[in-house]
Scaffold this motif. Structure first.
Motif, PDB file in Angstrom:
ATOM      1  N   LYS A   1      45.634  44.087  42.269  1.00  0.00           N
ATOM      2  CA  LYS A   1      45.777  44.478  40.871  1.00  0.00           C
ATOM      3  C   LYS A   1      44.497  45.096  40.306  1.00  0.00           C
ATOM      4  O   LYS A   1      44.538  45.734  39.255  1.00  0.00           O
ATOM      5  CB  LYS A   1      46.168  43.258  40.035  1.00  0.00           C
ATOM      6  CG  LYS A   1      47.529  42.670  40.406  1.00  0.00           C
ATOM      7  CD  LYS A   1      47.863  41.487  39.521  1.00  0.00           C
ATOM      8  CE  LYS A   1      49.218  40.894  39.884  1.00  0.00           C
ATOM      9  NZ  LYS A   1      49.560  39.721  39.030  1.00  0.00           N
ATOM     10  N   LYS A   2      43.369  44.885  40.995  1.00  0.00           N
ATOM     11  CA  LYS A   2      42.089  45.422  40.515  1.00  0.00           C
ATOM     12  C   LYS A   2      41.729  46.680  41.298  1.00  0.00           C
ATOM     13  O   LYS A   2      41.789  46.697  42.524  1.00  0.00           O
ATOM     14  CB  LYS A   2      40.980  44.378  40.661  1.00  0.00           C
ATOM     15  CG  LYS A   2      41.158  43.174  39.752  1.00  0.00           C
ATOM     16  CD  LYS A   2      39.979  42.229  39.873  1.00  0.00           C
ATOM     17  CE  LYS A   2      40.126  41.045  38.929  1.00  0.00           C
ATOM     18  NZ  LYS A   2      38.962  40.117  39.031  1.00  0.00           N
ATOM     19  N   GLU A   3      41.344  47.705  40.573  1.00  0.00           N
ATOM     20  CA  GLU A   3      40.976  48.960  41.213  1.00  0.00           C
ATOM     21  C   GLU A   3      39.595  48.849  41.857  1.00  0.00           C
ATOM     22  O   GLU A   3      38.710  48.158  41.359  1.00  0.00           O
ATOM     23  CB  GLU A   3      40.966  50.094  40.183  1.00  0.00           C
ATOM     24  CG  GLU A   3      42.318  50.373  39.553  1.00  0.00           C
ATOM     25  CD  GLU A   3      42.247  51.519  38.560  1.00  0.00           C
ATOM     26  OE1 GLU A   3      41.117  51.997  38.304  1.00  0.00           O
ATOM     27  OE2 GLU A   3      43.294  51.932  38.053  1.00  0.00           O
ATOM     28  N   LEU A   4      39.408  49.549  42.962  1.00  0.00           N
ATOM     29  CA  LEU A   4      38.108  49.593  43.622  1.00  0.00           C
ATOM     30  C   LEU A   4      37.225  50.620  42.920  1.00  0.00           C
ATOM     31  O   LEU A   4      37.667  51.726  42.614  1.00  0.00           O
ATOM     32  CB  LEU A   4      38.268  49.960  45.097  1.00  0.00           C
ATOM     33  CG  LEU A   4      39.076  48.973  45.955  1.00  0.00           C
ATOM     34  CD1 LEU A   4      39.123  49.450  47.396  1.00  0.00           C
ATOM     35  CD2 LEU A   4      38.480  47.576  45.881  1.00  0.00           C
ATOM     36  N   ARG A   5      35.973  50.252  42.675  1.00  0.00           N
ATOM     37  CA  ARG A   5      35.061  51.149  41.961  1.00  0.00           C
ATOM     38  C   ARG A   5      33.974  51.747  42.852  1.00  0.00           C
ATOM     39  O   ARG A   5      33.439  52.813  42.553  1.00  0.00           O
ATOM     40  CB  ARG A   5      34.398  50.420  40.796  1.00  0.00           C
ATOM     41  CG  ARG A   5      33.563  49.214  41.199  1.00  0.00           C
ATOM     42  CD  ARG A   5      32.885  48.574  40.001  1.00  0.00           C
ATOM     43  NE  ARG A   5      32.193  47.344  40.352  1.00  0.00           N
ATOM     44  CZ  ARG A   5      30.957  47.297  40.837  1.00  0.00           C
ATOM     45  NH1 ARG A   5      30.276  48.412  41.032  1.00  0.00           N
ATOM     46  NH2 ARG A   5      30.397  46.134  41.124  1.00  0.00           N
ATOM     47  N   ALA A   6      33.604  51.075  43.958  1.00  0.00           N
ATOM     48  CA  ALA A   6      32.513  51.584  44.792  1.00  0.00           C
ATOM     49  C   ALA A   6      32.579  50.970  46.182  1.00  0.00           C
ATOM     50  O   ALA A   6      33.212  49.921  46.395  1.00  0.00           O
ATOM     51  CB  ALA A   6      31.160  51.289  44.153  1.00  0.00           C
ATOM     52  N   PHE A   7      31.907  51.653  47.117  1.00  0.00           N
ATOM     53  CA  PHE A   7      31.775  51.161  48.488  1.00  0.00           C
ATOM     54  C   PHE A   7      30.293  51.143  48.859  1.00  0.00           C
ATOM     55  O   PHE A   7      29.505  51.959  48.370  1.00  0.00           O
ATOM     56  CB  PHE A   7      32.522  52.062  49.479  1.00  0.00           C
ATOM     57  CG  PHE A   7      33.999  52.144  49.251  1.00  0.00           C
ATOM     58  CD1 PHE A   7      34.843  51.127  49.659  1.00  0.00           C
ATOM     59  CD2 PHE A   7      34.554  53.254  48.620  1.00  0.00           C
ATOM     60  CE1 PHE A   7      36.211  51.207  49.447  1.00  0.00           C
ATOM     61  CE2 PHE A   7      35.911  53.349  48.409  1.00  0.00           C
ATOM     62  CZ  PHE A   7      36.749  52.322  48.823  1.00  0.00           C
TER      63      PHE A   7
END
Length: 475
Positions: free
Chosen positions: A364-370
């Motif tokens: 449900k939570k979007e990924l913002r960085a790697f």
């Protein structure tokens, strides 16, 4: 005698160098002569220091009087363009010789008395960042005369970049510049690379491993300064290979006050046993962070990449994996979700390739960085060669950039597409005079009643009936 044993004639020979004085004199003369002969190289060195783009003249061992004593700076550079003349004294050191503050202050006085613009120092000392000087002098002497420092490694990098990447218009001048490069790369020239982490490296490393290191211990600040010098040298070395300017990442406050940077490094070394810094590569997706863990004996490199701003989490992970096709399986990938703190989901690249969902803790939570990281053993020796800390760091940088960083690209949104508008059919009846066609109009509906009336009207036409009667009355 076989020709394989013959020595090819060189413009700047390395044979016959006896002692440090001869080494410095030959290096100074060779450098200043090439600065004059190769216009592109000369301007590349002098213009960043404030010189105009004009005619360059160089001299060596020019005598000056300072009070009752005669001084001989190693060289002098004069650049003239129109009515403007820029002049700088040059002081050169080779090998392990270091610049002396008293000597530099004397040359600053000479430059001030003669109305010169700058003093240029050249040695194997590498300050943490460009613009800083490795030798402290009385700041009052810098009010009218600027003082610049050029490490030999920076001069060599500038020569290689100019010849191999930017180019030299005249072939003969290009050959001359190549001879200077060949000379500076020879170990007998005295233009050394970064070869030592300092005499305190082993003691500080052992104290970190034992957990007994204190900020006030002797040599801690020197090791921190050597680490910054290593980052600067690694930047110059990588920039020489890529043909561009690679620089360490230093904040404005740290650049204005180098003591802040040293204090931060010492604090990290004492508390965590780590030295950390970053270098910026033009057009790379992000700065490359380099961390030495002296407790674990590891060197870790990582780069942080922003995730795409659209698509599902799995789509964003696959976007990254497509860019890591050539990366080694030992690369560690970590994903950070929106509105979360602390570490994210992480695993080795070989595992993530098989199951990208391992990097998604909450769908449900979007990924913002790697974060893409690679670790390798850290050498323990202070010098160069196998098992040395310097070589282990340089090799790690080359590997990470060549196999990972140079293939990464930042995500960009897809540009909006034009909406396709269907062609409108010809109207079956006259439109109202006050109405014009619009892109919002569709095909007009056909009225069945009107069609029936039209067909009925055609059948009831008296002219058609008379024509039919006349046709039937013909014999």
């Amino acid at each position: 005698m076989a020709e394989e044993t013959w020595h090819e004639a060189r413009l700047i020979p390395t044979s016959g160098i006896n002692g440090a004085d001869e080494q410095e004199r030959r290096a100074t003369s060779a450098l200043l002569a090439v600065v004059t002969a190769v216009r592109e190289f000369g301007r590349g060195l002098t213009q960043p220091l404030g010189a105009p783009a004009g005619t360059i003249q160089t001299f060596i061992e020019v005598p000056f009087m300072l009070g009752d004593k005669r001084c001989y700076p190693d060289g002098l550079i004069r650049v003239s363009r129109g009515q403007r003349t820029w002049t700088a004294l040059v002081e050169v050191k080779t090998g392990t010789n270091e610049l002396a503050a008293e000597q530099l202050e004397n040359y600053l006085d000479i430059a001030r008395d003669n109305g010169f613009d700058a003093l240029i120092t050249i040695s194997n000392e590498i300050p943490p960042s460009a613009g800083q000087h490795p030798t402290k002098v009385d700041k009052r002497k810098l009010r009218k005369v600027a003082m610049h420092h050029l490490p030999w490694s920076q001069i060599l990098a500038e020569a290689v970049v100019q010849k191999e990447h930017r180019g030299v218009a005249d072939p003969d001048q290009a050959w001359i510049l190549g001879e200077l490069i060949r000379y500076l790369e020879h170990p007998r020239s005295g233009a050394l690379e970064f070869e030592d982490m300092g005499q305190s490296w082993v003691a500080v490393r052992d104290a970190v491993s034992a957990g007994t290191l204190r900020a006030a211990d002797k040599g801690v600040a020197d090791v921190a300064a050597r680490f910054d010098a290593l980052l600067r040298y690694a930047s110059l070395r990588l920039g020489r290979t890529l043909g561009t300017e690679v620089v360490p990442v230093v904040s404005r406050r740290e650049s204005a006050d180098p003591g802040l940077r040293t204090a931060a490094l010492v604090d990290g070394l004492v508390r965590e046993g780590r030295l950390s810094g970053a270098i910026r590569i033009p057009n790379a997706v992000a700065p490359l962070t380099i961390e030495l863990d002296l407790r674990a004996g590891r060197v870790a490199l990582h780069v942080d990449v922003d995730a795409p701003r659209e698509g599902r989490s799995t789509t964003r992970v696959n976007w990254l994996l497509r860019q890591l096709k050539a990366a080694p399986e030992s690369v560690r990938v970590e994903a950070f979700a929106m509105h979360t703190r602390g570490p994210g989901a992480a695993d080795l690249l070989k595992v993530v390739r098989e199951d990208p969902n391992l990097l998604i803790q909450d769908p449900k939570k979007e990924l913002r960085a790697f974060r893409i990281a690679l670790t390798s053993p850290l050498g323990s020796k202070r010098g160069r060669g196998r098992g040395a800390a310097i070589d282990s760091v340089l090799d790690a940088i080359d590997t990470f950039y060549g196999e990972v960083l140079q293939h990464l690209k930042a995500w960009t949104a897809t540009p909006p597409k034009m909406r396709e508008v269907a062609e409108l059919p010809e109207p079956t009846r006259p439109a109202l005079a006050s109405t014009a066609l619009s892109s919002q109009d569709g095909a007009e509906p056909v009225d069945d009643a009107d069609d029936a009336d039209d067909s009925q009207g055609e059948a009831d036409d008296p002219e058609d009936e008379s024509a039919a009667v006349s046709e039937t009355s013909l014999p």
